[in-house]
Design a protein around this motif. Sequence first.
Motif, PDB file in Angstrom:
ATOM      1  N   LYS A  53       0.938  -1.198  -0.061  1.00 49.41           N
ATOM      2  CA  LYS A  53       0.087   0.225  -0.161  1.00 49.41           C
ATOM      3  C   LYS A  53       0.748   1.166   0.026  1.00 49.41           C
ATOM      4  N   GLY A  54       0.608   2.306  -0.992  1.00 49.26           N
ATOM      5  CA  GLY A  54       1.221   3.503  -0.795  1.00 49.26           C
ATOM      6  C   GLY A  54       2.128   3.371  -2.013  1.00 49.26           C
ATOM      7  N   ARG A  55       2.775   1.897  -2.290  1.00 47.24           N
ATOM      8  CA  ARG A  55       3.999   2.062  -3.134  1.00 47.24           C
ATOM      9  C   ARG A  55       3.606   1.529  -4.597  1.00 47.24           C
ATOM     10  N   PHE A  56       2.671   0.468  -4.544  1.00 49.84           N
ATOM     11  CA  PHE A  56       1.968  -0.095  -5.900  1.00 49.84           C
ATOM     12  C   PHE A  56       0.632   0.574  -6.007  1.00 49.84           C
ATOM     13  N   THR A  57       0.457   0.621  -7.457  1.00 50.27           N
ATOM     14  CA  THR A  57      -1.020   1.099  -8.019  1.00 50.27           C
ATOM     15  C   THR A  57      -1.413   0.120  -9.169  1.00 50.27           C
ATOM     16  N   ILE A  58      -2.499  -0.608  -8.917  1.00 47.62           N
ATOM     17  CA  ILE A  58      -3.198  -1.383 -10.083  1.00 47.62           C
ATOM     18  C   ILE A  58      -4.036  -0.408 -10.999  1.00 47.62           C
ATOM     19  N   SER A  59      -4.024  -0.802 -12.011  1.00 47.45           N
ATOM     20  CA  SER A  59      -4.817  -0.060 -13.205  1.00 47.45           C
ATOM     21  C   SER A  59      -5.412  -0.894 -14.234  1.00 47.45           C
ATOM     22  N   ARG A  60      -6.155  -0.320 -15.222  1.00 49.50           N
ATOM     23  CA  ARG A  60      -6.584  -1.200 -16.308  1.00 49.50           C
ATOM     24  C   ARG A  60      -6.775  -0.360 -17.461  1.00 49.50           C
ATOM     25  N   ASP A  61      -6.648  -0.893 -18.725  1.00 46.61           N
ATOM     26  CA  ASP A  61      -6.964  -0.411 -19.770  1.00 46.61           C
ATOM     27  C   ASP A  61      -7.842  -1.129 -20.626  1.00 46.61           C
ATOM     28  N   ASN A  62      -9.025  -1.068 -20.288  1.00 45.96           N
ATOM     29  CA  ASN A  62     -10.192  -1.798 -21.037  1.00 45.96           C
ATOM     30  C   ASN A  62     -10.103  -1.941 -22.566  1.00 45.96           C
ATOM     31  N   ALA A  63      -9.726  -0.763 -23.339  1.00 48.00           N
ATOM     32  CA  ALA A  63      -9.680  -0.866 -24.576  1.00 48.00           C
ATOM     33  C   ALA A  63      -8.711  -1.641 -25.154  1.00 48.00           C
ATOM     34  N   LYS A  64      -7.466  -1.831 -24.228  1.00 47.80           N
ATOM     35  CA  LYS A  64      -6.376  -2.642 -24.596  1.00 47.80           C
ATOM     36  C   LYS A  64      -6.556  -4.236 -23.943  1.00 47.80           C
ATOM     37  N   ASN A  65      -7.598  -4.368 -23.156  1.00 51.07           N
ATOM     38  CA  ASN A  65      -7.665  -5.732 -22.363  1.00 51.07           C
ATOM     39  C   ASN A  65      -6.696  -5.800 -21.608  1.00 51.07           C
ATOM     40  N   VAL A  75      -4.330  -5.019 -17.919  1.00 49.96           N
ATOM     41  CA  VAL A  75      -3.887  -4.705 -16.578  1.00 49.96           C
ATOM     42  C   VAL A  75      -2.563  -4.122 -16.213  1.00 49.96           C
ATOM     43  N   PHE A  76      -2.506  -3.283 -15.309  1.00 49.19           N
ATOM     44  CA  PHE A  76      -1.160  -2.945 -14.898  1.00 49.19           C
ATOM     45  C   PHE A  76      -0.826  -2.943 -13.588  1.00 49.19           C
ATOM     46  N   LEU A  77       0.506  -3.092 -13.159  1.00 53.55           N
ATOM     47  CA  LEU A  77       0.970  -2.928 -11.916  1.00 53.55           C
ATOM     48  C   LEU A  77       1.987  -1.977 -11.991  1.00 53.55           C
ATOM     49  N   GLN A  78       2.027  -0.656 -11.265  1.00 56.71           N
ATOM     50  CA  GLN A  78       2.870   0.308 -10.977  1.00 56.71           C
ATOM     51  C   GLN A  78       3.738  -0.039  -9.989  1.00 56.71           C
ATOM     52  N   MET A  79       5.116  -0.290  -9.995  1.00 53.49           N
ATOM     53  CA  MET A  79       5.378  -0.549  -8.573  1.00 53.49           C
ATOM     54  C   MET A  79       6.505   0.520  -8.138  1.00 53.49           C
ATOM     55  N   ASN A  80       6.475   1.220  -7.383  1.00 56.30           N
ATOM     56  CA  ASN A  80       7.613   2.341  -7.001  1.00 56.30           C
ATOM     57  C   ASN A  80       8.025   1.747  -5.567  1.00 56.30           C
ATOM     58  N   SER A  81       9.125   2.576  -5.261  1.00 56.47           N
ATOM     59  CA  SER A  81       9.938   2.547  -4.031  1.00 56.47           C
ATOM     60  C   SER A  81      10.157   0.756  -3.854  1.00 56.47           C
ATOM     61  N   LEU A  82      10.783   0.197  -4.522  1.00 53.89           N
ATOM     62  CA  LEU A  82      10.797  -1.228  -4.588  1.00 53.89           C
ATOM     63  C   LEU A  82      11.804  -1.497  -3.439  1.00 53.89           C
ATOM     64  N   LYS A  83      11.345  -2.467  -2.741  1.00 50.47           N
ATOM     65  CA  LYS A  83      12.265  -3.186  -1.585  1.00 50.47           C
ATOM     66  C   LYS A  83      12.530  -4.529  -2.098  1.00 50.47           C
ATOM     67  N   LEU A  84      13.900  -4.696  -1.269  1.00 54.05           N
ATOM     68  CA  LEU A  84      14.547  -6.326  -1.496  1.00 54.05           C
ATOM     69  C   LEU A  84      13.342  -7.403  -1.456  1.00 54.05           C
ATOM     70  N   GLU A  85      12.464  -7.173  -0.173  1.00 51.07           N
ATOM     71  CA  GLU A  85      11.531  -8.187  -0.132  1.00 51.07           C
ATOM     72  C   GLU A  85      10.286  -8.191  -1.043  1.00 51.07           C
ATOM     73  N   ASP A  86      10.484  -7.391  -2.061  1.00 51.75           N
ATOM     74  CA  ASP A  86       9.256  -7.464  -3.328  1.00 51.75           C
ATOM     75  C   ASP A  86       9.954  -8.403  -4.617  1.00 51.75           C
TER      76      ASP A  86
END
Length: 123
Positions: free
Chosen positions: A63-75, A77-88
């Motif tokens: 929470k606060g680092r990752f963002t899920i989104s979708r583009d239905n026209a392109k069918n 889904v995305f996952l934007q991952m920021n501030s990545l940590k070793l445990e990711d």
Amino acid sequence: QVQLVESGGGLVQAGGSLRLSCAASGHIIAMDAMGWFRQAPGKEREFVAVIDWSGSDYADSVKGRFTISRDNAKNTVFLQMNSLKLEDTAVYYCAIHRKGSGSYFHEGSYEYWGQGTQVTVSS
């Protein structure tokens, strides 16, 4: 035949960012809940994020680092991952939730899965 193909994984330094994509074919995902899960070496697969028609939800660990989104026209889904940590570090999978099967947080509620994409976070 439903197929999900993840892409965008790779090697990144801690603190960096990656954007994962999940492209669906053989099925229109616009009305589906779509989830991202991950599996680290020696660990069970765990919930990361989900998006449906009403919004999104995340595991506390992202929470606060990752963002899920979708583009239905392109069918897709995305996952934007920021501030990545070793445990990711893990293999990341996208999946289509099976309608009526209950919780978004359990992998057993998902019907179709991609093959996964490796994310490695280095120090």
